[in-house]
Design an enzyme around this catalytic site. Structure first.
Site, PDB file in Angstrom:
ATOM      1  N   GLY A  22      -1.964  -4.285   0.923  1.00 13.50           N
ATOM      2  CA  GLY A  22      -2.093  -5.519   1.690  1.00 13.50           C
ATOM      3  C   GLY A  22      -1.138  -6.623   1.265  1.00 13.50           C
ATOM      4  O   GLY A  22      -1.092  -7.678   1.892  1.00 13.50           O
TER       5      GLY A  22
ATOM      6  N   ASN B 217       3.735  -5.625   5.614  1.00 14.88           N
ATOM      7  CA  ASN B 217       2.529  -6.364   5.993  1.00 14.88           C
ATOM      8  C   ASN B 217       2.873  -7.693   6.664  1.00 14.88           C
ATOM      9  O   ASN B 217       2.119  -8.165   7.512  1.00 14.88           O
ATOM     10  CB  ASN B 217       1.620  -6.578   4.778  1.00 14.88           C
ATOM     11  CG  ASN B 217       0.941  -5.297   4.371  1.00 14.88           C
ATOM     12  OD1 ASN B 217       0.386  -4.573   5.197  1.00 14.88           O
ATOM     13  ND2 ASN B 217       0.992  -4.981   3.084  1.00 14.88           N
TER      14      ASN B 217
ATOM     15  N   SER C  57       0.809  -1.224   0.000  1.00 14.56           N
ATOM     16  CA  SER C  57       0.000   0.000   0.000  1.00 14.56           C
ATOM     17  C   SER C  57       0.841   1.272   0.000  1.00 14.56           C
ATOM     18  O   SER C  57       0.391   2.307  -0.483  1.00 14.56           O
ATOM     19  CB  SER C  57      -0.934   0.007   1.214  1.00 14.56           C
ATOM     20  OG  SER C  57      -0.188  -0.124   2.414  1.00 14.56           O
TER      21      SER C  57
ATOM     22  N   ASP D  17      -4.975   6.183  10.229  1.00 12.88           N
ATOM     23  CA  ASP D  17      -4.563   4.839  10.654  1.00 12.88           C
ATOM     24  C   ASP D  17      -3.136   4.795  11.186  1.00 12.88           C
ATOM     25  O   ASP D  17      -2.708   3.793  11.730  1.00 12.88           O
ATOM     26  CB  ASP D  17      -4.724   3.830   9.511  1.00 12.88           C
ATOM     27  CG  ASP D  17      -3.830   4.118   8.306  1.00 12.88           C
ATOM     28  OD1 ASP D  17      -2.923   4.980   8.389  1.00 12.88           O
ATOM     29  OD2 ASP D  17      -4.039   3.464   7.264  1.00 12.88           O
TER      30      ASP D  17
ATOM     31  N   HIS E 193      -0.316   4.692   6.943  1.00  8.92           N
ATOM     32  CA  HIS E 193      -0.187   5.158   5.561  1.00  8.92           C
ATOM     33  C   HIS E 193       0.083   6.658   5.512  1.00  8.92           C
ATOM     34  O   HIS E 193      -0.655   7.431   6.116  1.00  8.92           O
ATOM     35  CB  HIS E 193      -1.450   4.817   4.772  1.00  8.92           C
ATOM     36  CG  HIS E 193      -1.684   3.360   4.700  1.00  8.92           C
ATOM     37  ND1 HIS E 193      -2.550   2.695   5.564  1.00  8.92           N
ATOM     38  CD2 HIS E 193      -1.128   2.410   3.910  1.00  8.92           C
ATOM     39  CE1 HIS E 193      -2.519   1.402   5.280  1.00  8.92           C
ATOM     40  NE2 HIS E 193      -1.666   1.211   4.285  1.00  8.92           N
TER      41      HIS E 193
END
Length: 183
Positions: free
Chosen positions: A45, A74, A7, A158, A161
């Protein structure tokens, strides 16, 4: 140039044209007009296992001269075994090199809540593979962003990011590691 990432390279939750990969595409058009075509095969992801699975087909389809591997974050967020992350990264590097491509491995660091030992060992995976495989390394994609004084402002809600305004800084991190591979 093939970018295989997660991402952070797929411009998660921001306009694609504001992500560091698209900014790189524009920079290449200015600095090396007509010499490079950029393919962004990044998926939000994505894990190293997913990248490893997809890489053979991407190499055959695009025949890149340079491969940027930006994966592993991830894996760490999911607490996957470091050995499997290392094995997957090593396999991808070897496959890219075997295809004739130069490789830039992009490292990541994780928050300290995973424990100092895990965080240190995770960061070392990238360094060890780059040394072993004799490839270019960017030790930490988010240097000056995640570890800077204005980190809170540069991340989405979040806290994983980066906001769009952080992506030019990401490109500033990538460019010095990438540019020697373009010669």
């Amino acid at each position: 140039i093939l970018v295989l990432g997660d991402s952070l390279s797929a411009a998660h939750n921001i306009p694609t044209e504001q992500g560091w990969v698209q900014l790189l595409d524009r920079k290449l058009a200015e600095s090396h007009p007509g010499q490079w075509r950029l393919v962004n095969a990044s998926i939000s992801g994505e894990t190293t296992a997913g990248g490893r699975t997809r890489l053979t087909g991407l190499l055959a389809e695009h025949r890149p001269r340079v491969v940027i591997i930006e994966l592993g974050g991830n894996d760490a967020l999911r607490g996957l075994p470091l050995q499997s992350t290392a094995d997957n990264l090593r396999n991808m590097v070897q496959a890219a090199k075997a295809s004739g491509a130069r490789v830039l491995l992009v490292g990541m660091q994780i928050p300290p809540n995973y424990g100092q030992a895990y965080a240190r060992k995770f960061a070392e995976v990238f360094v060890d593979i780059s040394r072993e495989q004799q490839i270019a390394l960017l030790p930490f994609l988010l240097k000056g962003i995640a570890d800077g004084a204005d980190a809170t402002r540069l991340f989405q809600a979040d806290r994983i990011h980066p906001q769009a305004q952080a992506h030019p800084r990401i490109l500033e991190n990538v460019w010095p590691a990438l540019e020697p591979l373009l010669r």
